[in-house]
Motif scaffolding. Structure first.
Motif, short mmCIF file in Angstrom:
data_model
loop_
_atom_site.label_atom_id
_atom_site.label_comp_id
_atom_site.label_asym_id
_atom_site.label_seq_id
_atom_site.Cartn_x
_atom_site.Cartn_y
_atom_site.Cartn_z
N GLU A 157 0.82 -1.21 0.00
CA GLU A 157 0.00 0.00 0.00
C GLU A 157 0.85 1.27 0.00
N LEU A 158 1.90 1.27 0.83
CA LEU A 158 2.78 2.46 0.87
C LEU A 158 3.50 2.64 -0.46
N SER A 159 3.97 1.54 -1.02
CA SER A 159 4.73 1.65 -2.27
C SER A 159 3.82 2.17 -3.38
N GLU A 160 2.56 1.72 -3.37
CA GLU A 160 1.61 2.18 -4.39
C GLU A 160 1.27 3.66 -4.20
N THR A 161 0.85 4.01 -3.00
CA THR A 161 0.35 5.37 -2.81
C THR A 161 1.46 6.41 -2.88
N LEU A 162 2.67 6.02 -2.47
CA LEU A 162 3.75 7.01 -2.45
C LEU A 162 4.73 6.87 -3.63
N ARG A 163 4.48 5.88 -4.48
CA ARG A 163 5.40 5.64 -5.62
C ARG A 163 6.83 5.50 -5.13
N VAL A 164 7.05 4.53 -4.28
CA VAL A 164 8.39 4.36 -3.72
C VAL A 164 8.64 2.87 -3.48
N PRO A 165 9.85 2.38 -3.73
CA PRO A 165 10.14 0.99 -3.37
C PRO A 165 10.08 0.80 -1.86
N ALA A 208 5.39 15.50 -12.80
CA ALA A 208 4.86 16.81 -12.42
C ALA A 208 4.98 17.03 -10.92
N VAL A 209 5.22 18.27 -10.53
CA VAL A 209 5.29 18.60 -9.10
C VAL A 209 3.88 18.92 -8.62
N THR A 210 3.31 18.03 -7.86
CA THR A 210 1.96 18.21 -7.32
C THR A 210 2.05 18.60 -5.85
N GLU A 211 0.91 18.98 -5.29
CA GLU A 211 0.91 19.42 -3.90
C GLU A 211 1.39 18.31 -2.94
N ASP A 212 0.97 17.08 -3.26
CA ASP A 212 1.36 15.96 -2.39
C ASP A 212 2.73 15.38 -2.76
N LEU A 213 3.37 15.98 -3.74
CA LEU A 213 4.70 15.58 -4.22
C LEU A 213 4.73 14.16 -4.83
N ILE A 214 3.54 13.60 -5.10
CA ILE A 214 3.48 12.26 -5.70
C ILE A 214 2.96 12.41 -7.14
N PRO A 215 3.81 12.28 -8.14
CA PRO A 215 3.33 12.44 -9.51
C PRO A 215 2.42 11.29 -9.93
N PRO A 216 1.27 11.60 -10.53
CA PRO A 216 0.39 10.53 -11.01
C PRO A 216 1.12 9.69 -12.06
N MET A 217 0.89 8.38 -12.04
CA MET A 217 1.56 7.48 -12.99
C MET A 217 0.66 7.22 -14.20
N PRO A 218 1.23 7.25 -15.39
CA PRO A 218 0.40 6.94 -16.55
C PRO A 218 0.09 5.44 -16.59
N ARG A 219 -1.19 5.13 -16.84
CA ARG A 219 -1.57 3.72 -16.97
C ARG A 219 -1.32 3.30 -18.42
N PRO A 220 -0.57 2.23 -18.64
CA PRO A 220 -0.30 1.82 -20.02
C PRO A 220 -1.61 1.61 -20.78
N GLY A 221 -1.67 2.16 -21.95
CA GLY A 221 -2.87 2.03 -22.75
C GLY A 221 -3.77 3.25 -22.67
N ASP A 222 -3.53 4.10 -21.69
CA ASP A 222 -4.37 5.30 -21.55
C ASP A 222 -3.94 6.41 -22.51
N GLY A 223 -2.80 6.21 -23.16
CA GLY A 223 -2.42 7.13 -24.22
C GLY A 223 -1.52 8.28 -23.81
N TYR A 224 -1.06 8.25 -22.58
CA TYR A 224 -0.13 9.31 -22.18
C TYR A 224 1.27 8.99 -22.69
N ARG A 225 1.96 10.00 -23.16
CA ARG A 225 3.35 9.81 -23.57
C ARG A 225 4.23 10.07 -22.35
N ALA A 226 5.05 9.07 -22.01
CA ALA A 226 5.88 9.23 -20.82
C ALA A 226 7.28 8.71 -21.09
N HIS A 227 8.27 9.42 -20.61
CA HIS A 227 9.65 8.96 -20.70
C HIS A 227 10.11 8.63 -19.29
#
Lengths: 380, 179
Positions: A157-165, A208-227
């Motif tokens: 849960e922590l790794s998911e919500t905070l995007r951290v190993p 992106a720098v968001t207020e919670d400092l956790i950038p949203p992750m693009p879901r594969p197939g949703d069409g966002y271009r991400a590097h």
């Protein structure tokens, strides 16, 4: 006996906890004393539509876990010291690129291949600083089978919500210990997922720098271009060496954990409020300390226990508070290494109370009697 | 915290970990809290192998053995390594043939023909089950029928008859021992 009360092994509990939290991918390479995590995953994951892969080695396992997670699946691996060393490069990538993943490390004697079937707690510093550079990472240290289950759920849960190993750090005793546990003691909660990117695709910034400092992750197939890269990257995802952009990029990942510290930190205390001597320990050493505290209290000695369940970031304010409140004259740190946790305690307490050591590196757990003897001596 | 502590010790391959696991399963079915820990060498056969059970009310503070109530020794490899855990409350069960000189002191020591009995039943591999039958009868930790049911559930079906005989022979051995 209720269906939820079972005899479970620590490693098995990690696997079942991960599955309950929604982990559906495991890649690993068997290594004592963590192999049962892979064994249980190989049996249980296919039943819930998940994927198990035995990879060609430890390095590839970590790579596969990162790839699966980037592909939108909750992913985990398990290993022990020699494998944990091999995983550090890819773990660093996961830290840098902020890829959610869970690594179970069941500590055995070291260095190198050390003592495969014997317990140790020598990876405390490696779990925090094993991969190079300034990086954010969370390390949880269960001290029972019930906690191996609940903390692995929390790790996912922590790794998911905070995007951290997140590393689940067990010692061999806890990994191979079987205890009677009630799985229903962990309340049913809605499944936790990372924050996925929404909104316009044009101009999408994967970091992106968001207020919670956790950038949203693009879901594969949703069409966002991400590097995605291990190179230091700007909010747009592409590499940068511009000093202020690089500083901001790394600082955001470490600030992220500081901002969400309350959610991350966890600790337990036993008889700490009036303790003249406070023991600080993790894993099986904490279980020995728990018994020692009970024994010493019957002798009228005021001894307490502070047990960090979140090992990194260390719950430093909580420890400082308890030491200040109790007026403890000293802190005793029993650990199965030559003195690692004690270094953090010394940093946190900054001389407010001396940190005494009790160490074993012979592949044998520290006993309650050893801790009690050392405590009596300290209180003389 | 009051605990009951049992150690199964001997040589790797004797089924000691399995025996402990079976007893732990039976105890859990009865609503007891059990902690089981193992130690073994990085080899598939031989070397010291041991498994400990700590039975407690609620989760044990310390889940490893401190003062044994029962010590089973089925091989020389298990000799000498547990002496510091013995006290007047201990009962030592040693195989009469494989452990010729078991620990003796201010505790009870029984030298019993576990291996010989298993051999006479046709397979030395059930030595552990014979010993489990004896331990069950002596300790009265759980009803024998419940434990036997776990033995059969947790071992291959083709050994059912052999395991039943071994368990019964072990129980009978305890009956003949003066309390």
């Amino acid at each position: 006996m209720s269906a939820t009360i079972r005899n479970l092994e620590g490693n098995e509990a990690c696997a079942l906890g991960a599955i309950r939290a929604g982990c559906r991918f495991f890649a690993g390479y068997p290594i004592t004393p963590s192999s049962e995590v892979a064994e249980v995953m190989s049996r249980e994951l296919p039943k819930v539509g998940g994927t198990f892969i035995q990879m060609e080695d430890e390095i590839a396992s970590m790579g596969a876990v990162i790839g699966a997670s980037m592909g939108g699946v909750k992913a985990m691996t398990a290993t022990s010291g020699p494998g944990f060393s091999l995983k550090q490069e890819n773990l660093g990538y996961a830290c840098g690129a902020e890829i959610p993943c869970v690594i179970v490390n069941v500590m055995r004697g070291g260095p190198s291949t050390g003592m495969p079937t014997r317990p140790a707690q020598g990876d405390i510093m490696q779990a925090r600083w094993g991969t190079h550079g300034d990086h954010a990472i969370i390390v949880l240290a269960p001290a029972s089978v019930a906690e191996a289950y609940s903390e692995t759920i929390r790790a996912v849960e922590l790794s998911e919500t905070l995007r951290v190993p997140v590393v689940v750090l067990l010692d061999e005793v806890i990994g191979h210990l079987t205890e009677t546990v009630d799985l229903s003691a962990v309340p049913e909660t809605p499944e936790v997922w990372r924050k996925f990117a929404t909104g316009p695709r044009a101009g999408f910034q994967p970091y992106a720098v968001t207020e919670d400092l956790i950038p949203p992750m693009p879901r594969p197939g949703d069409g966002y271009r991400a590097h995605c890269t291990g190179l230091t990257h700007a909010p747009g995802g592409f590499p940068t060496q511009v000093p202020e952009v690089a500083t901001a990029a790394v600082t955001r990942t470490t600030d992220k954990l500081a901002l969400h510290r309350e959610r991350i930190e966890s600790w337990r205390v036993q008889d700490a409020d009036d303790a003249d001597l406070l023991i600080v320990a993790i894993g099986i050493s904490a279980r020995a300390a728990r018994q020692a505290v009970r024994d010493l209290r019957t002798e009228g000695l005021r001894v307490g226990l502070f047990r960090p369940v979140t090992l990194w970031p260390f719950p430093e304010e909580a420890l400082r508070d308890i030491v200040a409140r109790s007026g403890a004259k000293a802190v005793l740190v029993p650990e199965m290494n030559q003195g690692q946790l004690v270094l953090e305690i010394e940093r946190v307490l900054a001389g407010k109370a001396p940190a005494l050591r009790l160490n074993r590196i012979d592949g044998q757990p520290i006993t309650p009697d050893e801790i009690a003897d050392r405590a009596r001596e300290a209180l003389k | 915290m009051a605990t009951t502590e049992i150690r199964f010790s001997g040589s790797g391959g004797q089924g000691l970990l399995l025996s402990a696991r079976i007893l732990a399963a039976a105890l859990a079915l009865q609503g007891r809290n059990v902690a089981q820990s193992n130690a073994y060498e990085p080899v598939s056969r031989g070397g010291l192998s041991r498994s400990d059970l700590v039975i407690s009310e609620g989760e044990a503070d310390f889940p490893l053995a401190r003062r044994l109530d029962y010590l089973l020794i089925l091989d020389l490899a298990g000799l000498g390594v547990s002496d510091h855990l013995l006290s007047p409350r201990s009962v030592v069960l040693a195989d009469a043939e494989l452990v010729p000189d078991p620990p003796r002191g201010d505790f009870r020591t029984l030298a019993l023909p576990f291996a010989e009995t298993a051999r006479s039943l046709g397979n030395p591999r059930v030595t552990n089950i014979v010993a489990l039958g004896t331990l069950c009868a002596l300790s009265e930790l759980c009803p024998p029928e419940l434990l036997l049911e776990r033995v059969l559930a947790m071992t291959p079906a083709k050994f059912d008859r052999l395991n039943r005989d071994a368990f019964a022979a072990g129980q009978a051995m305890a009956v003949h021992e003066p309390a």
